[in-house]
Write a protein that holds these residues in place. Structure first.
Motif, mmCIF file in Angstrom:
data_model
loop_
_atom_site.group_PDB
_atom_site.id
_atom_site.type_symbol
_atom_site.label_atom_id
_atom_site.label_comp_id
_atom_site.label_asym_id
_atom_site.label_seq_id
_atom_site.Cartn_x
_atom_site.Cartn_y
_atom_site.Cartn_z
ATOM 1 N N ASP A 1 4.741 -1.778 -4.810
ATOM 2 C CA ASP A 1 5.054 -3.177 -4.505
ATOM 3 C C ASP A 1 4.042 -4.155 -5.102
ATOM 4 N N ALA A 2 3.282 -3.713 -6.095
ATOM 5 C CA ALA A 2 2.337 -4.613 -6.775
ATOM 6 C C ALA A 2 3.095 -5.784 -7.390
ATOM 7 N N SER B 1 -7.479 -5.327 -5.446
ATOM 8 C CA SER B 1 -7.635 -3.983 -4.898
ATOM 9 C C SER B 1 -6.527 -3.646 -3.908
ATOM 10 N N ALA B 2 -5.879 -4.656 -3.341
ATOM 11 C CA ALA B 2 -4.792 -4.409 -2.402
ATOM 12 C C ALA B 2 -3.602 -3.738 -3.071
ATOM 13 N N SER B 3 -3.505 -3.854 -4.385
ATOM 14 C CA SER B 3 -2.394 -3.260 -5.134
ATOM 15 C C SER B 3 -2.770 -1.923 -5.772
ATOM 16 N N ARG B 4 -4.032 -1.498 -5.597
ATOM 17 C CA ARG B 4 -4.489 -0.251 -6.198
ATOM 18 C C ARG B 4 -4.938 0.736 -5.131
ATOM 19 N N SER B 5 -4.748 2.007 -5.409
ATOM 20 C CA SER B 5 -5.288 3.048 -4.545
ATOM 21 C C SER B 5 -6.763 3.241 -4.883
ATOM 22 N N ALA B 6 -7.442 4.097 -4.120
ATOM 23 C CA ALA B 6 -8.843 4.397 -4.423
ATOM 24 C C ALA B 6 -8.958 5.001 -5.821
#
Length: 248
Positions: A106-107, A117-122
């Motif tokens: 949902d980026a 960073s809310a759109s990326r995983s670690a």
């Protein structure tokens, strides 16, 4: 008859005890050093605050640069490392990053806002940092960063970024920034721009005889675009530099 100012004063008097109690409760658990810093900030004028903020920003950038240089040294990037990086990441797309779990499904759509960073995983965060470190090594790496590339020709890299997204590449050094206006007509009408504010970045770097560094730069910029910059088209151009004014 009361005017508006007297009514406001009356409400303030009524609410002041409640406000004070609530503020005390919120401050009771704060760190002592943080409290001291806030008291100092309240006692300074606007000029003093700006100077503190500028100094803090400079110190933060210096720490970030030192950390990046340390990571770049750990890469020990050489021709085989660049070739492996290109083979692995040149085919990468937004869809493949979503499929691999680096980018959330949902980026924000390409051509819209900067990805956070809310759109990326670690794993996505790590890959983005790695791509920036590799790009830094490709453009600026030398013996001091344990980068071993046989740079036999000079190239000039030019790429354009929207001004609002230029911070994604604020780790760049020895670059020239030029303000420019761009026009982009999106066939899907997601991100049409008319005279949009862009920044052109120009960086001169050394390439190998087989232009391996240039291929690596394109692969790194592709990762950075798909994981953070989020442009539908990230314009980049590399041209040979026959002569240069960079004289040591």
């Amino acid at each position: 008859m009361d005017d508006i100012r007297s009514l406001i004063r009356a409400v303030n008097l009524e609410l002041s005890p409640v406000f004070e109690e609530k503020l005390r409760q919120l401050l009771a658990d704060k760190d002592r050093d943080w409290l001291v810093d806030q008291v100092v900030r309240l006692s300074l004028d606007a000029h003093g605050l700006r100077e503190i903020d500028r100094r803090s920003e400079r110190e933060a950038k210096a720490r970030a640069r030192a950390a990046r240089l340390e990571r770049v040294r750990a890469l020990r990037l050489d021709a085989s490392g660049v070739a492996e990086f290109v083979a692995t990441h040149r085919p990468t797309t937004r869809d493949s990053l979503i499929a691999s779990g680096h980018l959330l499904a949902d980026a924000p759509a390409k051509g819209t806002e900067l990805l956070t960073s809310a759109s990326r995983s670690a794993a996505g965060e790590e890959l983005l940092e790695y791509a920036k470190d590799v790009l830094f090594a490709l453009l600026f790496g030398d013996a001091s960063t344990l980068t071993s590339l046989d740079r036999v020709q000079q190239e000039l890299l030019t790429f354009a970024l929207p001004v609002a997204k230029a911070g994604a590449l604020d780790f760049m050094r020895a670059s020239t920034e030029i303000t420019a206006a761009g026009t982009w007509q999106d066939p899907e009408s997601v991100s049409n721009d008319e005279r949009a504010a862009n920044t052109l970045l120009e960086v001169q770097y050394g390439d190998t005889a087989d232009e391996l560094v240039g291929h690596g730069v394109i692969a790194a910029l592709g990762l950075i675009n798909n994981l953070e910059v989020n442009e539908q088209v990230l314009y980049a151009r590399m041209i040979d530099v026959e002569q240069t004014t960079l004289i040591s």
